[in-house]
Design a protein around this motif. Structure first.
Motif, PDB file in Angstrom:
ATOM      1  N   ALA A   1       0.780  -1.057  -0.137  1.00  0.00           N
ATOM      2  CA  ALA A   1       0.078  -0.020  -0.039  1.00  0.00           C
ATOM      3  C   ALA A   1       0.861   1.435  -0.064  1.00  0.00           C
ATOM      4  CB  ALA A   1      -0.930   0.128   1.228  1.00  0.00           C
ATOM      5  N   ALA A   2       2.042   1.411   0.772  1.00  0.00           N
ATOM      6  CA  ALA A   2       2.630   2.424   0.854  1.00  0.00           C
ATOM      7  C   ALA A   2       3.377   2.780  -0.370  1.00  0.00           C
ATOM      8  CB  ALA A   2       3.907   2.182   1.953  1.00  0.00           C
ATOM      9  N   ARG A   3       3.803   1.741  -1.209  1.00  0.00           N
ATOM     10  CA  ARG A   3       4.845   1.574  -2.504  1.00  0.00           C
ATOM     11  C   ARG A   3       3.598   2.380  -3.345  1.00  0.00           C
ATOM     12  NH1 ARG A   3       5.676   0.770  -7.387  1.00  0.00           N
ATOM     13  NH2 ARG A   3       7.631   0.250  -8.295  1.00  0.00           N
TER      14      ARG A   3
ATOM     15  N   ILE B   1      -2.125   5.475   4.302  1.00  0.00           N
ATOM     16  CA  ILE B   1      -1.317   4.024   4.115  1.00  0.00           C
ATOM     17  C   ILE B   1      -2.296   3.065   4.558  1.00  0.00           C
ATOM     18  CG2 ILE B   1       0.698   2.634   4.762  1.00  0.00           C
ATOM     19  CD1 ILE B   1       2.302   5.410   4.227  1.00  0.00           C
ATOM     20  N   VAL B   2      -2.602   3.146   6.072  1.00  0.00           N
ATOM     21  CA  VAL B   2      -3.340   2.161   6.549  1.00  0.00           C
ATOM     22  C   VAL B   2      -4.563   1.907   6.344  1.00  0.00           C
ATOM     23  CG1 VAL B   2      -2.314   2.490   8.830  1.00  0.00           C
ATOM     24  CG2 VAL B   2      -4.273   3.902   8.397  1.00  0.00           C
ATOM     25  N   ALA B   3      -5.335   2.768   5.622  1.00  0.00           N
ATOM     26  CA  ALA B   3      -6.662   2.625   4.830  1.00  0.00           C
ATOM     27  C   ALA B   3      -6.519   1.786   3.647  1.00  0.00           C
ATOM     28  CB  ALA B   3      -7.172   4.006   4.496  1.00  0.00           C
TER      29      ALA B   3
ATOM     30  N   GLY C   1      -5.639  -1.479   4.698  1.00  0.00           N
ATOM     31  CA  GLY C   1      -6.823  -2.516   5.386  1.00  0.00           C
ATOM     32  C   GLY C   1      -6.549  -2.831   6.806  1.00  0.00           C
ATOM     33  N   VAL C   2      -5.470  -2.004   7.372  1.00  0.00           N
ATOM     34  CA  VAL C   2      -5.160  -2.377   8.647  1.00  0.00           C
ATOM     35  C   VAL C   2      -5.381  -1.105   9.741  1.00  0.00           C
ATOM     36  CG1 VAL C   2      -3.364  -4.017   7.866  1.00  0.00           C
ATOM     37  CG2 VAL C   2      -2.791  -1.763   8.367  1.00  0.00           C
ATOM     38  N   THR C   3      -5.201  -1.325  10.870  1.00  0.00           N
ATOM     39  CA  THR C   3      -5.302  -0.219  11.903  1.00  0.00           C
ATOM     40  C   THR C   3      -3.828   0.331  11.870  1.00  0.00           C
ATOM     41  OG1 THR C   3      -4.543  -1.607  13.676  1.00  0.00           O
ATOM     42  CG2 THR C   3      -6.713  -1.393  13.355  1.00  0.00           C
ATOM     43  N   ARG C   4      -4.039   1.843  12.606  1.00  0.00           N
ATOM     44  CA  ARG C   4      -2.727   2.540  12.602  1.00  0.00           C
ATOM     45  C   ARG C   4      -1.700   1.911  13.908  1.00  0.00           C
ATOM     46  NH1 ARG C   4      -2.614   8.697  12.029  1.00  0.00           N
ATOM     47  NH2 ARG C   4      -0.577   9.147  12.533  1.00  0.00           N
TER      48      ARG C   4
END
Length: 197
Positions: free
Chosen positions: A24-26, A42-44, A47-50
């Motif tokens: 996701a970050a890439r 990035i977290v959205a 699909g994960v939490t902060r």
């Protein structure tokens, strides 16, 4: 036996979460740049939490470092695949050079490795990553060529750094619309100049 299976499952989940964050970050770093990308995006996208982000990475810069490391490793794999030990030293250098220029055409790769990488991680941080991957492959190829007698003996570290810089500039110029054939011709002429007659 069940505990071992559970541990493996937790490890798999951990690795999957880390891989999702890096992917996701890439995508965001290449679409928007490092500076324009926030951790909430990035977290959205992953699909994960902060909390999951900060469990795996100290901060956004550490996540960016993981993205860059992965990209540099991918480039080195392409170089090594194109230049197997069966090739003579000079042919391996040429094949590896072509593989580098091809690998750097992956969307966003020049931004990650040649623009944002040094700006975000610093020159020393980026050099350390390069030396673990592409520069290591180049240095090994140059040393092999010098040992075989097909290339003039020169200080390998300085030669690696200067040639790597030339390859990086070529990759940036090609991405900006420069002729890949022209840059390849000049790079090959550099190798010719270093070759023993």
């Amino acid at each position: 036996m069940q505990q071992e299976s559970g541990r493996r499952s937790n490890r798999d989940r951990t690795e999957a979460t880390r891989a999702d964050l890096i992917a996701a970050a890439r995508k965001l770093f290449t679409e928007k740049s490092y500076a324009e990308t926030g951790t909430p995006e990035i977290v959205a996208a992953a699909g994960v939490t902060r909390g999951a982000l900060y469990h795996h990475f100290a901060d956004k810069q550490a996540l960016f470092g993981a993205v860059v490391e992965q990209e540099a490793a991918a480039v080195a794999r392409e170089i090594e695949k194109a230049s197997p030990p069966a090739l003579n030293a000079r042919d391996a250098l040429i094949a590896g050079s072509d593989a580098y220029l091809t690998a750097m055409r992956a969307p966003g790769r020049t931004r990650l490795l040649l623009l944002d990488g040094p700006a975000v991680l610093g020159r020393a941080g980026m050099d350390a990553i390069d030396n673990r991957h592409g520069n290591r492959s180049l240095r090994e190829g140059l040393v092999a060529a010098m040992r075989s007698g097909s290339m003039k003996k020169l200080p390998p570290e300085a030669l690696t750094m200067l040639l790597a810089s030339a390859f990086d500039r070529a990759a940036l110029a090609i991405e900006a619309g420069g002729s890949s054939e022209d840059y390849r011709a000049v790079l090959m002429a550099l190798f010719d100049g270093l070759s023993r007659a």
